[in-house]
Design an enzyme around this catalytic site. Structure first.
Site, PDB file in Angstrom:
ATOM      1  N   CYS A   1       0.815  -1.226   0.000  1.00 22.41           N
ATOM      2  CA  CYS A   1       0.000   0.000   0.000  1.00 22.41           C
ATOM      3  C   CYS A   1       0.845   1.271   0.000  1.00 22.41           C
ATOM      4  CB  CYS A   1      -0.955  -0.014   1.182  1.00 22.41           C
ATOM      5  SG  CYS A   1      -2.173  -1.338   1.023  1.00 22.41           S
TER       6      CYS A   1
ATOM      7  N   ASN B   1     -10.048  -0.432  -0.837  1.00 21.95           N
ATOM      8  CA  ASN B   1      -8.590  -0.334  -0.817  1.00 21.95           C
ATOM      9  C   ASN B   1      -8.051  -0.914  -2.130  1.00 21.95           C
ATOM     10  OD1 ASN B   1      -5.848  -0.533  -0.380  1.00 21.95           O
ATOM     11  ND2 ASN B   1      -6.021  -1.508   1.630  1.00 21.95           N
TER      12      ASN B   1
ATOM     13  N   HIS C   1      -3.363   7.082   1.972  1.00 25.49           N
ATOM     14  CA  HIS C   1      -3.731   5.770   1.440  1.00 25.49           C
ATOM     15  C   HIS C   1      -5.103   5.406   2.004  1.00 25.49           C
ATOM     16  CE1 HIS C   1      -3.937   1.722   0.241  1.00 25.49           C
ATOM     17  NE2 HIS C   1      -3.823   1.256   1.469  1.00 25.49           N
TER      18      HIS C   1
HETATM   19  N1  COA Z   1     -18.646  -8.253   8.624  1.00 29.57           N
HETATM   20  C1  COA Z   1     -19.074  -8.453   9.862  1.00 29.57           C
HETATM   21  N2  COA Z   1     -18.229  -8.760  10.888  1.00 29.57           N
HETATM   22  C2  COA Z   1     -16.933  -8.837  10.586  1.00 29.57           C
HETATM   23  C3  COA Z   1     -16.430  -8.646   9.292  1.00 29.57           C
HETATM   24  C4  COA Z   1     -17.346  -8.338   8.289  1.00 29.57           C
HETATM   25  N3  COA Z   1     -16.978  -8.120   7.015  1.00 29.57           N
HETATM   26  N4  COA Z   1     -15.095  -8.787   9.309  1.00 29.57           N
HETATM   27  C5  COA Z   1     -14.748  -9.066  10.574  1.00 29.57           C
HETATM   28  N5  COA Z   1     -15.862  -9.110  11.347  1.00 29.57           N
HETATM   29  C6  COA Z   1     -15.967  -9.409  12.761  1.00 29.57           C
HETATM   30  C7  COA Z   1     -14.781 -10.162  13.270  1.00 29.57           C
HETATM   31  O1  COA Z   1     -14.913 -11.531  12.986  1.00 29.57           O
HETATM   32  C8  COA Z   1     -14.844  -9.849  14.743  1.00 29.57           C
HETATM   33  O2  COA Z   1     -15.778 -10.718  15.318  1.00 29.57           O
HETATM   34  P1  COA Z   1     -15.438 -11.450  16.699  1.00 29.57           P
HETATM   35  O3  COA Z   1     -15.220 -10.334  17.674  1.00 29.57           O
HETATM   36  O4  COA Z   1     -16.649 -12.269  16.930  1.00 29.57           O
HETATM   37  O5  COA Z   1     -14.192 -12.224  16.432  1.00 29.57           O
HETATM   38  C9  COA Z   1     -15.439  -8.454  14.791  1.00 29.57           C
HETATM   39  O6  COA Z   1     -15.993  -8.220  13.502  1.00 29.57           O
HETATM   40  C10 COA Z   1     -14.421  -7.380  15.071  1.00 29.57           C
HETATM   41  O7  COA Z   1     -13.270  -7.669  14.319  1.00 29.57           O
HETATM   42  P2  COA Z   1     -12.053  -6.716  14.330  1.00 29.57           P
HETATM   43  O8  COA Z   1     -10.931  -7.314  13.557  1.00 29.57           O
HETATM   44  O9  COA Z   1     -11.805  -6.222  15.717  1.00 29.57           O
HETATM   45  O10 COA Z   1     -12.675  -5.495  13.534  1.00 29.57           O
HETATM   46  P3  COA Z   1     -12.021  -4.118  13.324  1.00 29.57           P
HETATM   47  O11 COA Z   1     -12.852  -3.076  13.898  1.00 29.57           O
HETATM   48  O12 COA Z   1     -10.562  -4.132  13.649  1.00 29.57           O
HETATM   49  O13 COA Z   1     -12.154  -3.989  11.742  1.00 29.57           O
HETATM   50  C11 COA Z   1     -10.734  -4.209   9.833  1.00 29.57           C
HETATM   51  C12 COA Z   1     -11.542  -4.933  10.891  1.00 29.57           C
HETATM   52  C13 COA Z   1     -10.067  -5.218   8.914  1.00 29.57           C
HETATM   53  C14 COA Z   1     -11.695  -3.331   9.054  1.00 29.57           C
HETATM   54  C15 COA Z   1      -9.677  -3.333  10.543  1.00 29.57           C
HETATM   55  O14 COA Z   1      -8.983  -4.101  11.476  1.00 29.57           O
HETATM   56  C16 COA Z   1      -8.701  -2.719   9.605  1.00 29.57           C
HETATM   57  O15 COA Z   1      -9.048  -1.874   8.805  1.00 29.57           O
HETATM   58  N6  COA Z   1      -7.419  -3.101   9.739  1.00 29.57           N
HETATM   59  C17 COA Z   1      -6.348  -2.491   9.005  1.00 29.57           C
HETATM   60  C18 COA Z   1      -6.528  -2.661   7.541  1.00 29.57           C
HETATM   61  C19 COA Z   1      -5.402  -2.094   6.805  1.00 29.57           C
HETATM   62  O16 COA Z   1      -5.009  -0.989   7.038  1.00 29.57           O
HETATM   63  N7  COA Z   1      -4.912  -2.920   5.896  1.00 29.57           N
HETATM   64  C20 COA Z   1      -3.992  -2.649   4.949  1.00 29.57           C
HETATM   65  C21 COA Z   1      -2.917  -1.747   5.249  1.00 29.57           C
HETATM   66  S1  COA Z   1      -2.647  -1.376   3.738  1.00 29.57           S
END
Ligand code: COA
Length: 335
Positions: free
Chosen positions: A118, A289, A259
């Protein structure tokens, strides 16, 4: 901050982009995995993303370049070098830059691919700028292009809702005005993050086998929580640092160009910089993304909408797999 012995800067003189027509909205994902529109919008800011049905990353990239060439008198055969930032090359080799060169008819160019996930566009932009600052090259195409759908597991709700396909390109040319163009940068890598966000197989560590396919090791793997924590801190810190280094306050910055991985990471970065929300370029809602393409697409769309003006101070910031992260201070020079 200008280095004292610089004779010229590199500046962006044309922009272009391409997104494929097929839209996957949040409702689509409600049908294929256990998720819902409300969760996706509140946790990520994404409403829809695009996927390509008729080609690979080089096609996305070539179409973005063709879009750019419609807006400039520069011809493909005048291009000296093509740098393609991507983590989804058409093939391991030849480089996607070669395929793009051939597709757009840049018959006098050399070039290469750059892999920084990214942060790919930022790293490629600085690399291209250095080629121009050195005086050897005058026209460098910097392209961010990714077909993320090629490595996305559409049964994994943690990742499949996040990514989309797109490409965008900028043309770099020299300027003798050392106050404009790519003014400064702070760029970092740290391989200790390698297991938080990666594709487990397909490379020389785990070559493709029936087993790697069965275990779904050819898709994006992400520990979302771990990435979120370091991304927020990394992007906010480096953006703040480049402002400090160049004596800029939030008021001096026309736009933060972040980004587009998660709206919450973007908001935290803007807050740390003291930049108000109306001065943050956003398109994650429309495209998700798109890895190396997000930042140049923001530049292209905001410039074409008349929102970016000559002399505007822009802070570009990215964080990605690796870890890779950084910030570039760019003073816009196009009318
Ligand atoms: N729909 C519904 N629930 C979802 C889901 C979806 N698409 N994806 C994950 N969940 C659930 C998880 O399973 C978790 O459930 P659990 O608590 O029963 O295990 C819950 O939602 C919370 O998950 P969590 O990982 O804490 O969510 P979050 O608030 O951190 O959001 C992301 C997840 C991926 C959106 C977030 O972590 C993120 O953006 N991370 C960084 C991404 C990034 O920057 N990536 C690339 C860098 S380039």
């Amino acid at each position: 901050m200008q280095s004292k012995n610089k004779l010229r800067n590199a500046t962006i003189t044309a922009v272009g982009m391409y997104v494929p027509p097929k839209v996957l909205d949040n409702k689509y994902f409600e049908q294929i995995v256990d998720t819902n529109d409300e969760w996706i919008v509140t946790r990520t800011g994404i409403k829809e993303r695009r996927v390509i049905e008729d080609g690979a990353t080089s096609d996305l990239a070539a179409r973005a370049c063709e879009d750019l060439f419609k807006t400039t008198s520069v011809k493909p055969e005048e291009i000296d070098c093509i740098i393609v930032a991507t983590v989804t090359p058409d093939m391991f080799f030849p480089a996607t830059a070669c395929l793009v060169q051939n597709k757009i008819g840049a018959k006098n160019a050399w070039g290469f691919d750059l892999s920084a996930a990214c942060s790919g566009f930022l790293f490629a932009l600085k690399t291209g700028a250095s080629l121009i600052e050195g005086g050897t090259y005058k026209k460098v195409l910097v392209v961010g292009a990714d077909k993320m759908s090629a490595i996305t597991d559409y049964t994994d709700r943690n990742t499949c809702i996040l990514f989309g396909d797109a490409a965008s390109a900028v043309l770099l040319e020299p300027t003798e005005n050392l106050e404009e163009g790519i003014v400064d940068q702070i760029l970092h890598i740290d391989g200790s993050g390698k297991e938080a966000l990666y594709m487990k197989a397909g490379g020389s560590l785990n070559p493709a086998t029936h087993e790697t396919v069965d275990k779904k090791m050819h898709y994006i793997y992400q520990d979302g929580k771990a990435v979120f924590k370091v991304a927020v801190k990394g992007m906010a810190d480096v953006s703040y640092e480049i402002m400090q280094k160049n004596g800029l306050t939030g008021d001096d910055v026309a736009y933060l160009v972040p980004h587009q991985a998660n709206l919450r990471i973007i908001d935290a970065t803007a807050e740390r910089m003291g930049v108000s929300k109306d001065k943050v370029m956003i398109n994650i809602n429309k495209y998700g993304n798109t890895t190396a393409a997000t930042i140049p697409m923001c530049l292209t769309e905001y410039y074409r909408a008349g929102k970016v003006k000559k002399g505007d101070n822009l802070i570009l910031a990215a964080f990605g797999a690796g870890w890779t992260w950084g910030s570039i201070y760019l003073k816009w020079s196009m009318e």
